[in-house]
Design an enzyme around this catalytic site. Sequence first.
Site, PDB file in Angstrom:
ATOM      1  N   ARG A 407       0.829  -1.206   0.000  1.00 25.10           N
ATOM      2  CA  ARG A 407       0.000   0.000   0.000  1.00 25.10           C
ATOM      3  C   ARG A 407       0.860   1.252   0.000  1.00 25.10           C
ATOM      4  O   ARG A 407       1.922   1.285   0.613  1.00 25.10           O
ATOM      5  CB  ARG A 407      -0.891   0.046   1.250  1.00 25.10           C
ATOM      6  CG  ARG A 407      -2.087  -0.852   1.192  1.00 25.10           C
ATOM      7  CD  ARG A 407      -3.041  -0.568   2.352  1.00 25.10           C
ATOM      8  NE  ARG A 407      -2.360  -0.486   3.624  1.00 25.10           N
ATOM      9  CZ  ARG A 407      -2.814   0.205   4.679  1.00 25.10           C
ATOM     10  NH1 ARG A 407      -3.943   0.867   4.596  1.00 25.10           N
ATOM     11  NH2 ARG A 407      -2.137   0.217   5.816  1.00 25.10           N
ATOM     12  N   SER A 471       7.502  -4.826   7.335  1.00 27.82           N
ATOM     13  CA  SER A 471       7.096  -5.767   8.400  1.00 27.82           C
ATOM     14  C   SER A 471       7.903  -7.060   8.383  1.00 27.82           C
ATOM     15  O   SER A 471       7.351  -8.164   8.329  1.00 27.82           O
ATOM     16  CB  SER A 471       5.605  -6.053   8.275  1.00 27.82           C
ATOM     17  OG  SER A 471       4.893  -4.846   8.295  1.00 27.82           O
ATOM     18  N   ASP A 525       5.393  -2.977  11.350  1.00 25.70           N
ATOM     19  CA  ASP A 525       3.931  -2.817  11.472  1.00 25.70           C
ATOM     20  C   ASP A 525       3.459  -2.900  12.924  1.00 25.70           C
ATOM     21  O   ASP A 525       2.482  -2.260  13.310  1.00 25.70           O
ATOM     22  CB  ASP A 525       3.185  -3.859  10.624  1.00 25.70           C
ATOM     23  CG  ASP A 525       3.551  -5.305  10.968  1.00 25.70           C
ATOM     24  OD1 ASP A 525       4.573  -5.520  11.647  1.00 25.70           O
ATOM     25  OD2 ASP A 525       2.823  -6.217  10.546  1.00 25.70           O
TER      26      ASP A 525
END
Length: 785
Positions: A407, A471, A525
């Site tokens: 994203r 992440s 994350d």
Amino acid sequence: QVDRYLYHMRLSDDVLLDVMARFRAEMAKGLGRDTNSTATVKMLPSFVRSLPDGSEKGDFLAVDLGGSQFRALEVKVFNDGKQSSQLESKFYPTPKEVIQGSGTELFSYVADCLLDFMESKNLQHKKLPLGFTFSFPCKQTKLEEGALLAWTKHFKVRGVQGTDVVSSLRKALQKHKDIDVDVLAMVNDTVGTMMTCGYDDPHCEVGLIIGTGTNACYMEEMRHIDLVEGDEGRMCINTEWGAFGDDGALDDLRTEFDRELDLGSLNPGKQFKPRVKCLRESTETLCSRRYPKRLHKVVRRLVPNCDVRFLLSQSGSSKGAAMVTAVAYRLAAQRKQIDAVLAPFLLSLDTLREVKNKMRAELEYGLKRETQASATVKMLPTYVCGTPDGTESGKFLALDLGGTNFRVLLVKIRSGRRRSVQMYNKIFAIPLEIMQGTGEELFDHIVQCIADFLEYMGIKGARLPLGFTFSFPCRQASIDKGTLVGWTKGFKATDCEGEDVVDMLREAIRRRNEFDLDIVAVVNDTVGTMMTCGYEDPNCEIGLIAGTGSNVCYMEDMKNIEIVEGNEGKMCINTEWGGFGDNGCIDNIRTKYDKQVDEGSLNAGKQRYEKMTSGMYLGEIVRQILIDLTKQGLLFRGQISESLRKRGIFETKFLSQIESDRLALLQVRRILQQLGLDSTCEDSIIVKEVCGAVSRRAAQLCGAGLAAIVEKKRENRGVEHLQITVGVDGTLYKLHPHFSRVLQETVRELAPQCDVTFMLSEDGSGKGAALITAVAKRLHNIGRK
């Protein structure tokens, strides 16, 4: 005149549909705990929980009490692939003095007849299980325990009503020292009829008696039966529908002949006498006339959406008791095998405490300079030294790489009285060939996605501060430098491990030469999750991810972090706890299924704790267990389908769906059918149990690890009682019906001096990255001043 008499006997379909609706309402009353006492249709649980599946085998005895004759049987059931059985029986009269005498006399007579039968078949020296068909209304509390509610069919034996008839039979049998019989089941003749036909046709889930008396039974889902504890599986309900109308609900349909017959009966006002009873005909006579055809036609007309097939039962009330016993025998053996398979997934409180203590020890190893290199829990410093204070503002870009999707976000943060966070984002897929290609290809793909987003938002010329949520385990030397320790979650891009991912991103931006960005922070994350919740609740100092992966971060006192210079203030530590156990310290709780999943993974021998707790692996653990149970003949008729052989077919989202409390077994079967697994209702119950055992263990292990963190926080603060908030993200925590509850219960059990609030994070990896960037900018400006 004949027509005048018969007119009221003719019922239109509208009237019959109305009767059907009234009966449905009475059934619902009978199933409800609060309404059962006033229901005329008693809906008695039979504790028969399964139909025959064809794998039953062995020798069984049965006795059948309920009519003008008493019957003793030996039933041999063969597991020869043909579902065959052999029946031998003997009839005995039921003298008037027995059926209207005392309970002791009745059960002694039954025991004497059984002994005579066993001697005639030379069975008296064998220990055999027995099924008892007792064709009178009973309230059962177990399969082998039931109290007589009322005598019917001209029986009027004294001292039996309200007592356990199985116990009475056992006492009578015990007087005969030369026979050894184990009474395993008591069944109604209606249930026996269903079970006999169910042996020949697996679709038979309703039993119907139309003879001297009339009754029906059917398999009901446990979640609808308030009278019995538990929601899982199914149970046969003996409706005892003969009493339907005893409250006057059918008075508008009763004729003068019905009333006259009722008044002349042994039980006037009870057991509304259906017209079949008035005919005084046996089932065989009825079957040779028009009755069955009319019955079939009416049923098919009233329920056109149901394809109903009628199957004549052979010796249903007698053989059925043996079949119930055979099924009970099979289920007991299967239960033993299933319990043995799932036993290693049941973790005691002591075992969970041991896991918590081991995690605590590993946390300390990871923080100490001399042990950090060999520690399995890496305790990576993030150089995030503060949480949001509400003064952050501006426009920020955030990148989020952590799974199969990537994203790019634009985040606008406003401070002051109109404090708010606005987000705009776009999702891009990362193809498998990119995930497992070269590092240069991966980062070029990421920059291509950023370029598309900047174009889309019309901000290609602005040099905005950027937070990069990455992440994967990184060793950071500063907030904008992150060296990849190792790939997880299916990524295997080459030439990345040991490299600074921020430098790789900057180089890819330079290669493209279209725009420039100020990369302020590389973020995990989990840290983003903590920061997002910290923006709403300043007491949030722990972040937890329970989704595709599993991880925790928390704010640690600088004085405890030996691998970073300085003792003042706090810093967020990314524990990377997924590697807990890689040194073998939790091998005692790893099952053979965990080892199979680990061996088949991309990073065998690594991230062992994550493989027991995270969404990426739980479905695969379930698949391995299902294969084992199928090999043992406990599932899917012993046939391992091609679908079940496929690694990854059982995604964790199916666990969440299957374990949903609202999901009927039929819907579970549909999910399994979508996966190419042709299951029975019994298979569905077992699959649901396996899913529950795997996900519960995952939640408990996660809770044990988190308890170690909150206890550490309490000791850091030097308080007797700690109040703290944990920010949580991840599909497993958010979407699984029980994971969050079990995790929270485990933390409460293992850290009783900590009052932990769990707060759902809203887009930790996107919004969190922007907030970290904003906090880093704020702290940087303070430092400059």
